[in-house]
Design a protein around this motif. Structure first.
Motif, PDB file in Angstrom:
ATOM      1  N   VAL A  37      -5.479  11.666   0.822  1.00  0.00           N
ATOM      2  CA  VAL A  37      -4.185  11.397   1.228  1.00  0.00           C
ATOM      3  C   VAL A  37      -3.847  10.095   2.160  1.00  0.00           C
ATOM      4  O   VAL A  37      -3.123   9.351   1.772  1.00  0.00           O
ATOM      5  N   GLY A  38      -4.878   9.941   3.051  1.00  0.00           N
ATOM      6  CA  GLY A  38      -4.603   8.960   4.103  1.00  0.00           C
ATOM      7  C   GLY A  38      -5.100   7.624   3.477  1.00  0.00           C
ATOM      8  O   GLY A  38      -4.345   6.437   3.715  1.00  0.00           O
ATOM      9  N   ALA A  39      -6.021   7.484   2.571  1.00  0.00           N
ATOM     10  CA  ALA A  39      -6.360   6.335   1.712  1.00  0.00           C
ATOM     11  C   ALA A  39      -5.339   6.017   0.774  1.00  0.00           C
ATOM     12  O   ALA A  39      -5.015   4.646   0.704  1.00  0.00           O
ATOM     13  N   VAL A  40      -4.650   7.008   0.025  1.00  0.00           N
ATOM     14  CA  VAL A  40      -3.595   6.633  -0.646  1.00  0.00           C
ATOM     15  C   VAL A  40      -2.315   6.027   0.131  1.00  0.00           C
ATOM     16  O   VAL A  40      -1.608   4.914  -0.248  1.00  0.00           O
ATOM     17  N   ILE A  41      -2.000   6.770   1.043  1.00  0.00           N
ATOM     18  CA  ILE A  41      -1.056   6.108   1.846  1.00  0.00           C
ATOM     19  C   ILE A  41      -1.236   4.662   2.521  1.00  0.00           C
ATOM     20  O   ILE A  41      -0.203   3.873   2.427  1.00  0.00           O
ATOM     21  N   PHE A  42      -2.397   4.489   2.906  1.00  0.00           N
ATOM     22  CA  PHE A  42      -2.876   3.113   3.191  1.00  0.00           C
ATOM     23  C   PHE A  42      -2.699   2.155   2.173  1.00  0.00           C
ATOM     24  O   PHE A  42      -2.183   0.894   2.354  1.00  0.00           O
ATOM     25  N   CYS A  43      -3.128   2.534   0.865  1.00  0.00           N
ATOM     26  CA  CYS A  43      -3.177   1.557  -0.250  1.00  0.00           C
ATOM     27  C   CYS A  43      -1.377   1.315  -0.717  1.00  0.00           C
ATOM     28  O   CYS A  43      -1.174   0.231  -1.034  1.00  0.00           O
ATOM     29  N   LEU A  44      -0.669   2.133  -0.590  1.00  0.00           N
ATOM     30  CA  LEU A  44       0.608   2.192  -0.853  1.00  0.00           C
ATOM     31  C   LEU A  44       1.268   1.306   0.307  1.00  0.00           C
ATOM     32  O   LEU A  44       2.032   0.336  -0.080  1.00  0.00           O
ATOM     33  N   GLU A  45       0.888   1.475   1.355  1.00  0.00           N
ATOM     34  CA  GLU A  45       1.651   0.533   2.612  1.00  0.00           C
ATOM     35  C   GLU A  45       1.244  -0.781   2.314  1.00  0.00           C
ATOM     36  O   GLU A  45       1.924  -1.865   2.495  1.00  0.00           O
ATOM     37  N   ALA A  46      -0.149  -1.125   1.986  1.00  0.00           N
ATOM     38  CA  ALA A  46      -0.715  -2.467   1.894  1.00  0.00           C
ATOM     39  C   ALA A  46       0.254  -3.038   0.605  1.00  0.00           C
ATOM     40  O   ALA A  46       0.263  -4.274   0.559  1.00  0.00           O
ATOM     41  N   LEU A  47       0.201  -2.272  -0.403  1.00  0.00           N
ATOM     42  CA  LEU A  47       1.062  -2.737  -1.872  1.00  0.00           C
ATOM     43  C   LEU A  47       2.405  -3.174  -1.367  1.00  0.00           C
ATOM     44  O   LEU A  47       3.091  -4.383  -1.778  1.00  0.00           O
ATOM     45  N   ARG A  49       3.574  -4.038   1.741  1.00  0.00           N
ATOM     46  CA  ARG A  49       3.707  -5.554   2.239  1.00  0.00           C
ATOM     47  C   ARG A  49       3.274  -6.480   1.583  1.00  0.00           C
ATOM     48  O   ARG A  49       3.903  -7.746   1.682  1.00  0.00           O
ATOM     49  N   LEU A  50       2.284  -6.488   0.532  1.00  0.00           N
ATOM     50  CA  LEU A  50       2.001  -7.543  -0.184  1.00  0.00           C
ATOM     51  C   LEU A  50       3.380  -7.976  -1.100  1.00  0.00           C
ATOM     52  O   LEU A  50       3.609  -9.041  -1.352  1.00  0.00           O
ATOM     53  N   GLN A  51       3.868  -6.867  -1.638  1.00  0.00           N
ATOM     54  CA  GLN A  51       5.291  -7.133  -2.354  1.00  0.00           C
ATOM     55  C   GLN A  51       6.157  -7.982  -1.318  1.00  0.00           C
ATOM     56  O   GLN A  51       7.113  -8.889  -1.857  1.00  0.00           O
ATOM     57  N   ASN A  53       6.001  -9.789   1.203  1.00  0.00           N
ATOM     58  CA  ASN A  53       5.028 -11.292   1.531  1.00  0.00           C
ATOM     59  C   ASN A  53       5.561 -11.789   0.240  1.00  0.00           C
ATOM     60  O   ASN A  53       6.172 -13.012   0.318  1.00  0.00           O
ATOM     61  N   ALA A  54       5.307 -11.608  -0.948  1.00  0.00           N
ATOM     62  CA  ALA A  54       5.468 -12.288  -2.135  1.00  0.00           C
ATOM     63  C   ALA A  54       7.184 -12.724  -2.170  1.00  0.00           C
ATOM     64  O   ALA A  54       7.538 -13.694  -2.579  1.00  0.00           O
ATOM     65  N   ARG A  55       7.858 -11.669  -1.927  1.00  0.00           N
ATOM     66  CA  ARG A  55       9.361 -11.731  -2.085  1.00  0.00           C
ATOM     67  C   ARG A  55       9.734 -12.746  -1.204  1.00  0.00           C
ATOM     68  O   ARG A  55      10.645 -13.650  -1.568  1.00  0.00           O
ATOM     69  N   ASP A  56       9.590 -12.487   0.193  1.00  0.00           N
ATOM     70  CA  ASP A  56       9.711 -13.413   1.187  1.00  0.00           C
ATOM     71  C   ASP A  56       9.300 -14.993   0.840  1.00  0.00           C
ATOM     72  O   ASP A  56      10.141 -15.811   1.144  1.00  0.00           O
ATOM     73  N   ARG A  57       8.151 -14.938   0.273  1.00  0.00           N
ATOM     74  CA  ARG A  57       7.597 -16.443   0.159  1.00  0.00           C
ATOM     75  C   ARG A  57       8.488 -16.951  -0.929  1.00  0.00           C
ATOM     76  O   ARG A  57       8.703 -18.265  -1.100  1.00  0.00           O
ATOM     77  N   LYS A  58       8.914 -16.206  -1.980  1.00  0.00           N
ATOM     78  CA  LYS A  58       9.759 -16.753  -3.191  1.00  0.00           C
ATOM     79  C   LYS A  58      11.093 -17.394  -2.679  1.00  0.00           C
ATOM     80  O   LYS A  58      11.590 -18.392  -3.007  1.00  0.00           O
ATOM     81  N   VAL A  59      11.811 -16.467  -1.671  1.00  0.00           N
ATOM     82  CA  VAL A  59      12.943 -16.845  -1.252  1.00  0.00           C
ATOM     83  C   VAL A  59      12.535 -18.172  -0.555  1.00  0.00           C
ATOM     84  O   VAL A  59      13.485 -19.141  -0.322  1.00  0.00           O
ATOM     85  N   ARG A  84      -0.544 -20.187   2.837  1.00  0.00           N
ATOM     86  CA  ARG A  84      -1.019 -19.084   3.426  1.00  0.00           C
ATOM     87  C   ARG A  84      -1.149 -17.899   2.159  1.00  0.00           C
ATOM     88  O   ARG A  84      -0.445 -17.883   1.098  1.00  0.00           O
ATOM     89  N   THR A  85      -2.422 -17.189   2.235  1.00  0.00           N
ATOM     90  CA  THR A  85      -2.530 -16.368   1.105  1.00  0.00           C
ATOM     91  C   THR A  85      -1.513 -15.059   1.270  1.00  0.00           C
ATOM     92  O   THR A  85      -1.110 -14.733   2.438  1.00  0.00           O
ATOM     93  N   LEU A  86      -1.439 -14.169   0.449  1.00  0.00           N
ATOM     94  CA  LEU A  86      -0.514 -13.243   0.486  1.00  0.00           C
ATOM     95  C   LEU A  86      -0.814 -12.268   1.265  1.00  0.00           C
ATOM     96  O   LEU A  86       0.007 -11.412   2.037  1.00  0.00           O
TER      97      LEU A  86
END
Length: 94
Positions: A37-47, A49-51, A53-59, A84-86
């Motif tokens: 459960v902790g690993a899944v939560i970490f992955c969802l949180e990372a996704l 943040r990536l999303q 970052n991508a949205r902010d850079r597009k704006v 910078r990388t996402l």
């Protein structure tokens, strides 16, 4: 003057109890389900943040000079941020 040894009495706690409480045998292991459960939560949180970052850079990419000035950036700052990388700024895996 009051002596602390006279005011606080813990008759059932001794040195032996303290050593047992701090030993590695008393540490509880993390169940597999909790770890997953902790690993899944970490992955969802990372996704998320990536999303973000991508949205902010597009704006940021579509801002004109006046809008950049309003947020306190120059074109050079914007170009540096867009290069910078996402995944920059994601928390490291513990």
């Amino acid at each position: 003057m009051v002596n602390c040894n006279d005011t606080i009495r813990l008759s059932n706690v001794g040195i032996e109890d303290h050593e047992v409480a701090n030993s590695s045998a008393s540490e509880k292991s993390v169940p597999l389900r909790s770890a997953m459960v902790g690993a899944v939560i970490f992955c969802l949180e990372a996704l998320r943040r990536l999303q973000a970052n991508a949205r902010d850079r597009k704006v940021l990419q579509h801002l004109d000079d006046n809008a950049l000035k309003d947020v306190g950036m120059t074109r050079a700052d914007r170009d540096q941020e867009l290069s910078r990388t996402l995944w920059t700024g994601l928390p490291p895996r513990r």
